[in-house]
Design an enzyme around this catalytic site. Sequence first.
Site, short mmCIF file in Angstrom:
data_model
loop_
_atom_site.label_atom_id
_atom_site.label_comp_id
_atom_site.label_asym_id
_atom_site.label_seq_id
_atom_site.Cartn_x
_atom_site.Cartn_y
_atom_site.Cartn_z
N HIS A 83 -26.25 9.14 -29.33
CA HIS A 83 -26.32 10.42 -30.04
C HIS A 83 -25.14 11.30 -29.64
CE1 HIS A 83 -30.53 9.22 -30.78
NE2 HIS A 83 -30.45 10.01 -31.81
N LYS B 173 -26.73 16.59 -27.56
CA LYS B 173 -28.16 16.29 -27.45
C LYS B 173 -28.61 16.52 -26.01
CE LYS B 173 -31.63 12.71 -28.40
NZ LYS B 173 -32.57 13.64 -29.07
#
Lengths: 246, 246, 246, 246
Positions: free
Chosen positions: A138, A142
């Site tokens: 990600h 994040k």
Amino acid sequence: MTNEAARTSVILIGGGRMGTLIAKTLEAEGGFEVLDTYGSRDAAQLDREAPRADVAIDFSNRAALPHALAYVRRTGAALVSGTTGYAPEELEQIRALGEACAVTWSANYSLGVAVLRRATEVVARGLGDWDCEIVETHHNQKADAPSGTAKLLLGAVDPAGSMEVVCGREGMVGPRGRREVGMHSLRGGTVAGTHEVHFFGTDEEVCLTHRATSRQIFASGAVAAARRIVGREPGFYTFDQLMFGE
Amino acid sequence: MTNEAARTSVILIGGGRMGTLIAKTLEAEGGFEVLDTYGSRDAAQLDREAPRADVAIDFSNRAALPHALAYVRRTGAALVSGTTGYAPEELEQIRALGEACAVTWSANYSLGVAVLRRATEVVARGLGDWDCEIVETHHNQKADAPSGTAKLLLGAVDPAGSMEVVCGREGMVGPRGRREVGMHSLRGGTVAGTHEVHFFGTDEEVCLTHRATSRQIFASGAVAAARRIVGREPGFYTFDQLMFGE
Amino acid sequence: MTNEAARTSVILIGGGRMGTLIAKTLEAEGGFEVLDTYGSRDAAQLDREAPRADVAIDFSNRAALPHALAYVRRTGAALVSGTTGYAPEELEQIRALGEACAVTWSANYSLGVAVLRRATEVVARGLGDWDCEIVETHHNQKADAPSGTAKLLLGAVDPAGSMEVVCGREGMVGPRGRREVGMHSLRGGTVAGTHEVHFFGTDEEVCLTHRATSRQIFASGAVAAARRIVGREPGFYTFDQLMFGE
Amino acid sequence: MTNEAARTSVILIGGGRMGTLIAKTLEAEGGFEVLDTYGSRDAAQLDREAPRADVAIDFSNRAALPHALAYVRRTGAALVSGTTGYAPEELEQIRALGEACAVTWSANYSLGVAVLRRATEVVARGLGDWDCEIVETHHNQKADAPSGTAKLLLGAVDPAGSMEVVCGREGMVGPRGRREVGMHSLRGGTVAGTHEVHFFGTDEEVCLTHRATSRQIFASGAVAAARRIVGREPGFYTFDQLMFGE
């Protein structure tokens, strides 16, 4: 093209990024009529004035939950919820609402992830003694690891929850445990979300990958869920059940 | 450790590279007794002297087929065949033998490919309107394209055989057809066999990959099939059915 | 085909798995004559009877080092060493031998890894502010993590050694650090060695991958190094320098 | 933060999707002042009224070329052009303009692709006798194959243009040619652009991958090129030269 009478009426709860995206998707796909939209902070208005709709789509927050539940119970609308951050007892309340209405909740309305989960179950059952490692990637902003979707896939690999989850192997000494599942979290750039489930056997390996490139897929999946839950018997449905049947 | 009486008796047909590997695998895994081995050219000897065995494992060639079939029919042994290059009517003969004995035939006895096929069916059913492309990679000496395993996976993507298979897009003009499946054959080095099945949707994709790093997996799979076919009712079984049940 | 007079004479130190593989490779490639082979335990014999050779190839162990160094110093042979497990001061001795003879040492004689390292340097210089994550996969019996080759690639990403190496992100809170490099060790099956170096930018990513499917590549690389070091000026050469020049 | 006097003045030619994106990027990054924007159809206005700028950024079409060239030649501005679809003689005119001004043209202003091209050259030089296959994936609406970027990478693999490019292998008989490069075009979904360059050797492989997830990267690259070309000596520069120097 769509008969006015056949349109599905919707109320939206949650006016944030996902709510806006869902409103656009409902319009773009057609066949829906949005009766009203309630921002996360305005959810108390649901108690008074909200019109009856075929389905309520909720991407708001914890604080809105009592109002959403009361609305659904009072009007008999179906509920599609993608709100996260609930405590277990709140999730239990959503599940219990299935006794009165048709209800679904998921942390991930991507069609591809739902299918990947099914495929992962098939592979895990067939290759039960192979080594499994999950890798998720990600964007660098994040704030938690591993991702909720990685945990969802872990549930498909190890439904009994009996395996040891290993999240880093720095300085390990000796061979890998037989009942380990590795979980690896890569973080970088603006990646919307990539998940890989690897199975390693003797001289062969199987890998299942899902790659998302925008949030649109989550909106599209929620809208597909709305389309399929309307008219169902009361009950709690998983996204998977709605999309692929029993 | 293994009770002598419980060992499975085997005759091997085909003494080539795969036959030799299967013999080694039977010994290494234990629980088997190889009564005799017949080279591809000596298959006629099966007609006279071959002892009765629980299972015949055949990795030979077309010429040996009549002898292998007669042997199985006469003795009631089970048959595990991995011989390729048969004409359709020969495959039909193998299939028909299932009326009398327990029979399996596959072009690929890799456990991973069998599972990937199942997973591919699950994904193709769930994502029926996504675009699908199959990529296979093999060593630079492989003399045909696409691979048999790629065709097997194509069968999982498109069981009805109704899609158009596109093997090269050089000079294409205009968008991709909705009912196309792309098939791409990479050739290089000594790659034992890599197969990828890609599904592309809006802003997301799913990919299933199998990677083989030696021929051993095909021998191990054939031996696993032998273990599971012995004692079954007469019938034609796919490798998949043997490994994963109905 | 090869002129007898032009053959390169070799002595082999280390008779284990790699030594045996190197002997086979020297023979298969041609142009070499192995004068003698000394098992790791017989290295003391190098002090007395060992014939002069163009190059000594050493895949033995720490204990053999004094004998190997003395042999090379005495005879002026070139040295190709792939022995690992040395202490820093032992590596320093090998390096110092370059003052008298042509010497190379590497923990990894794969040509592909050498090239990948070069390519990684190019990418890291060009994309210095992208996020970098290294993923390595090895068989489930490997007893340490991360792999030596992953560290070698880390050296290409961060020559100054100024970045923070992060080997697990379980339970992380908040965004990724700007000066982090992630190192992820997957373990499973019989994987000979896969290394990926990922660079993530805004809306794009670059990934460099090396995949080994047997130990043969390490033998082939050592033999290629031997071919190229013979006749060089005294000095310590990296494998990379030998293969790709200045 | 930025000194007003130090800002780079820009005129934009082309008001389409890329032009709009570049305008936004110039503003977001800061340090630029856009003096004027000319739509592709309004390029003739450049001949009369256009103010002098440090750099002209052109993402328009063929028809605008004479006006863009005249503007640059008259004012001495630098030129960053990403317009495609030119005939060879038009590209030659752009190149020739380098005698008077600082000029760059590229079909792909992604930083990642520029770096991947460099890395591909390094790998191709190091692994000259390995088999190479290029795979590109784009959305299902792309109307041509292979992609321009795949051709650009082919140029890095085979600068002499001496290899045979093979775009499909259906029905091939016999081994792969030694001097082949495979080019494979996958089409599906909404993929912005993925390029893989595979090199296959004996028991090992190297793969370089670039993945784009939006058009923003092309705008960012063009702006970076603008930043670096201003103040340069007259000449034709590749994007690669601007970003990574000689």
